[in-house]
Design a protein around this motif. Structure first.
Motif, mmCIF file in Angstrom:
data_model
loop_
_atom_site.group_PDB
_atom_site.id
_atom_site.type_symbol
_atom_site.label_atom_id
_atom_site.label_comp_id
_atom_site.label_asym_id
_atom_site.label_seq_id
_atom_site.Cartn_x
_atom_site.Cartn_y
_atom_site.Cartn_z
ATOM 1 N N ARG A 175 0.866 -1.123 0.014
ATOM 2 C CA ARG A 175 -0.181 -0.121 -0.109
ATOM 3 C C ARG A 175 0.774 1.255 -0.055
ATOM 4 O O ARG A 175 1.560 1.240 0.846
ATOM 5 C CB ARG A 175 -0.932 0.051 1.158
ATOM 6 N N PRO A 176 0.777 1.993 -1.271
ATOM 7 C CA PRO A 176 1.567 3.294 -0.901
ATOM 8 C C PRO A 176 1.297 4.350 0.178
ATOM 9 O O PRO A 176 0.069 4.231 0.526
ATOM 10 C CB PRO A 176 1.177 3.980 -2.535
ATOM 11 N N ILE A 177 2.486 4.648 0.796
ATOM 12 C CA ILE A 177 2.131 5.728 1.904
ATOM 13 C C ILE A 177 2.547 7.006 1.698
ATOM 14 O O ILE A 177 3.984 7.018 1.172
ATOM 15 C CB ILE A 177 2.874 5.009 3.200
ATOM 16 N N VAL A 178 1.894 8.099 2.000
ATOM 17 C CA VAL A 178 2.414 9.324 1.709
ATOM 18 C C VAL A 178 2.168 10.064 3.054
ATOM 19 O O VAL A 178 1.173 10.201 3.582
ATOM 20 C CB VAL A 178 1.835 10.196 0.651
ATOM 21 N N ALA A 197 4.266 7.724 -8.267
ATOM 22 C CA ALA A 197 4.571 8.842 -8.481
ATOM 23 C C ALA A 197 5.466 9.065 -9.873
ATOM 24 O O ALA A 197 5.841 9.927 -10.325
ATOM 25 C CB ALA A 197 4.966 9.906 -7.655
ATOM 26 N N GLY A 198 6.212 7.765 -10.314
ATOM 27 C CA GLY A 198 7.176 7.853 -11.344
ATOM 28 C C GLY A 198 8.512 8.454 -10.854
ATOM 29 O O GLY A 198 9.204 9.000 -11.854
ATOM 30 N N LEU A 218 17.262 7.157 -2.967
ATOM 31 C CA LEU A 218 16.057 8.140 -2.302
ATOM 32 C C LEU A 218 16.172 7.576 -1.026
ATOM 33 O O LEU A 218 15.901 6.282 -0.646
ATOM 34 C CB LEU A 218 14.907 7.966 -3.233
ATOM 35 N N THR A 219 15.894 8.652 -0.132
ATOM 36 C CA THR A 219 15.601 8.088 1.288
ATOM 37 C C THR A 219 14.084 8.227 1.607
ATOM 38 O O THR A 219 13.782 7.457 2.743
ATOM 39 C CB THR A 219 16.201 9.116 2.140
ATOM 40 N N GLY A 220 13.219 8.641 0.778
ATOM 41 C CA GLY A 220 11.792 8.918 0.992
ATOM 42 C C GLY A 220 11.340 10.035 1.578
ATOM 43 O O GLY A 220 10.224 10.424 1.809
ATOM 44 N N VAL A 221 12.281 10.934 1.688
ATOM 45 C CA VAL A 221 11.998 12.546 2.066
ATOM 46 C C VAL A 221 12.079 13.442 0.969
ATOM 47 O O VAL A 221 13.086 13.280 0.196
ATOM 48 C CB VAL A 221 12.839 12.950 3.210
ATOM 49 N N VAL A 222 11.027 14.247 0.523
ATOM 50 C CA VAL A 222 11.112 15.256 -0.462
ATOM 51 C C VAL A 222 10.956 16.511 0.373
ATOM 52 O O VAL A 222 10.124 16.679 1.412
ATOM 53 C CB VAL A 222 10.261 14.838 -1.289
ATOM 54 N N GLY A 223 11.504 17.768 -0.126
ATOM 55 C CA GLY A 223 11.304 18.932 0.336
ATOM 56 C C GLY A 223 10.955 19.887 -0.626
ATOM 57 O O GLY A 223 11.550 20.030 -1.911
ATOM 58 N N MET A 230 5.462 16.566 -6.931
ATOM 59 C CA MET A 230 5.545 15.446 -7.618
ATOM 60 C C MET A 230 5.266 14.065 -6.711
ATOM 61 O O MET A 230 4.576 13.234 -7.435
ATOM 62 C CB MET A 230 7.317 15.416 -7.825
ATOM 63 N N LEU A 231 5.349 14.201 -5.478
ATOM 64 C CA LEU A 231 5.107 12.798 -4.836
ATOM 65 C C LEU A 231 3.415 12.667 -4.770
ATOM 66 O O LEU A 231 3.062 11.623 -4.536
ATOM 67 C CB LEU A 231 5.644 12.838 -3.505
ATOM 68 N N LEU A 232 2.869 13.940 -4.638
ATOM 69 C CA LEU A 232 1.364 13.780 -4.434
ATOM 70 C C LEU A 232 0.665 13.868 -5.769
ATOM 71 O O LEU A 232 -0.711 13.744 -5.585
ATOM 72 C CB LEU A 232 0.776 14.859 -3.722
#
Length: 578
Positions: A175-178, A197-198, A218-223, A230-232
């Motif tokens: 399950r993708p988690i954001v 999100a590609g 990628l660590t999983g953190v975007v800023g 992009m992630l959303l």
């Protein structure tokens, strides 16, 4: 530079704007009770224990209401002569108090995450609680569907831990988690969320955004907004009915806390004039649970300059004090700096362990331009100022521009988180009042003291007592959904200044008196939103009142956060019942 860093994220606009724009741009006030005239005979008589919030007559036994206005208040023998055969009678079991006023909250940018899982520090006191809450949520979401969470704030946990991809993959791989940071400047995703999100290890960073990597992975953190967007990008989008439901849900939450009037503090940043149009449409279909005052944002999509934004509002008929008693346009909003806990508030001295104290969002010339655009149209100014340098910056501009401009507009500094004595005196001279986010003290006080600002500056957070000493009329706000709407808890914090983290008192010389704190969520807050007919129960005022189980004016402040709201009334008619 501009307000862009403090507008709604592009992802929020992308997801919500189509549903809001469907409301069109026609601003048609519903005018509930607008033409009704108060009569000499009451249509409602309220009898019971009444705390008026009026220091000249703090208690009453009865109040009489006609056409939504109080036409008499005092002893039962004084008021019952205003009743007639058709007068309805209300005898609440609890205490009747004035409707509370929330002078700074965000409805529109809260809609995207309204139904997301709450992993705030309030809901999850430890980092382990955050992970456990996400695991529980994932177990209840069908395979393949997103697990979405909000309000994560690492600054409130020891070591400021991040929700890395490694942690989130252990929560659920199928399950993708954001998860959105409370500031909305950062987001955290599982590997399947990045895949949806590609985004791969080889994806270039967007301009102005960061895809955090370690050793090229990628660590999983975007800023920042471009990367968060992009992630959303592939999240489910709401339709018009979802947005309408969400607005009523938010305002009902406010009413459940005793709020009868609120200021939406950044209107137009997602869908421009359509946001105003939708509020009036919803109110026309069924009266909203809370009166809404709007602050028109100075940076609109499609407008190159603040002057263009002002012209767009004006062309749509959204002018100062336009609307009706339920939905009214009142202010011009601009943002001078960022977030203290995100270390982007603008300070005279550097943050602890850093070489800078943040920065302003505008050059001084640009700031004067955006202020002037609002003043030229006669708007009240709402200027977001967190750091002491931002307060200084805004004061310099106002002291140049206010002489010769319209008076009596009750301009405001939002948050005014850290100030000097001189700045408070200059604010008083310029007739600018502060609205304080007291949860800066309650939730973040220890972090500010120990790792962000240091003790001296932390003790100058939210200086309610000093503001009163300077002759100002401060209010208190939640900045919802940065913190939950809870005016009585904010008032409690203004009096006690106790930190959630360790129970210590931060800046004891800034403790307000109980009367000052209660005024800051009633009469002062009403005054700040140009609602002088609210905030106290007196003849001629709106019959906006709340029934609670304990009288805050006669009880100890330590228990104010536990006072239960039983009913909320607008114009003497029910808006909420527990």
């Amino acid at each position: 530079m501009s307000d862009a860093c403090c507008t709604a994220l592009p992802s929020v606009r992308t997801h919500l704007a189509p549903a809001i724009v469907a409301a069109g741009r026609s601003v048609i006030p519903a005018r509930h009770g607008h033409d009704a005239q108060a009569a000499s005979v009451a249509d409602l008589l309220v009898v019971g224990d009444i705390a008026t919030g009026d220091s000249s007559a703090p208690a009453a036994e009865a109040l009489a209401v006609s056409a939504g206005r109080i036409i008499g208040i005092g002893s039962l023998s004084d008021v019952e002569g205003l009743a007639g055969p058709a007068t309805r009678r209300l005898s609440p079991d609890g205490i009747v108090i004035p409707g509370l006023v929330e002078p700074h909250a965000h409805v529109w940018i809260s809609l995207l995450t309204l139904d997301w899982v709450d992993v705030s520090h309030v809901a999850c006191p430890t980092f382990d609680d955050v992970v456990a809450t996400l695991k529980d949520a994932a177990a209840r979401v069908p395979e393949g569907q997103f697990v979405l969470a909000k309000l994560f704030d690492p600054s409130l946990y020891s070591g400021e831990p991040a929700l890395t991809m490694h942690i989130l993959d252990r929560v659920a791989r199928d399950r993708p988690i954001v998860v959105l940071n409370a500031s909305m400047h950062f987001a955290y995703g599982s590997s399947s969320a990045f895949a949806a999100a590609g985004i791969t290890d080889h994806t270039p960073e967007p301009t102005g955004g960061t895809l955090q990597k370690v050793d090229g992975r990628l660590t999983g953190v975007v800023g920042e907004a471009p990367a968060v967007a992009m992630l959303l990008a592939n999240l489910p989008r709401p339709d018009a009915s979802d947005v309408a439901r969400g607005i009523r849900q938010i305002l009902t939450e406010f009413a459940s806390r005793g709020v009868t009037s609120m200021r939406e503090a950044m209107t137009g940043t997602i869908a421009g004039v359509s946001e105003i149009a939708l509020l009036h449409q919803l109110n026309g279909t069924k009266r909203l649970p809370v009166r809404v005052s709007t602050a028109q944002f100075s940076a609109l999509s499609g407008c190159a300059t603040p002057a263009d934004a002002a012209a767009a509002w004006r062309a749509a008929g959204v002018t100062p004090f336009s609307g009706d008693s339920m939905v009214r346009a009142d202010a011009w909003k601009l943002v001078a700096d960022g977030s203290n806990q995100g270390r982007s508030g603008y300070f005279m001295e550097p943050y602890l362990g850093e070489s800078t104290g943040g920065r302003a969002n505008w050059t001084q010339e640009e700031l004067r331009g955006v202020i002037k655009a609002g003043l030229d149209d006669g708007w009240q100014l709402m200027i977001h100022t967190n750091g002491d340098a931002a307060v200084e910056y805004a004061l310099d501009a106002l002291e140049e521009l206010l002489p010769g401009s319209p008076t009596g507009l009750r301009h405001r500094f939002e948050h005014a988180s850290v100030t000097t004595d001189d700045q408070l005196m200059r604010m008083a001279a310029a007739e600018v009042s502060p609205s304080f986010l007291m949860d800066h003290v309650y939730y973040w006080g220890a972090a500010f003291r120990d790792s962000i600002l240091g003790r001296e500056r932390a003790e100058r957070l939210d200086r309610v007592a000093s503001a009163y000493r300077a002759g100002l009329r401060p209010s208190l706000h939640s900045d919802y959904n940065v913190t939950p709407v809870h005016p009585l808890r904010s008032a409690r914090t203004a009096v006690l200044r106790q930190l959630e983290a360790d129970g210590t008192v931060l800046g004891p010389s800034e403790c307000a008196t109980p009367q000052q704190a209660l005024a800051a969520i009633t009469t002062n807050a009403a005054w700040q939103i140009h609602a002088d007919d609210r905030g106290a129960l007196r003849t001629g005022n709106r019959a906006d009142f709340v029934v609670v189980d304990r009288n805050p004016w006669t009880s100890e402040p330590d228990g104010w956060d536990q006072i239960a709201v039983q009913q909320t009334f607008i114009d003497g008619t029910p808006a909420f019942e527990s």
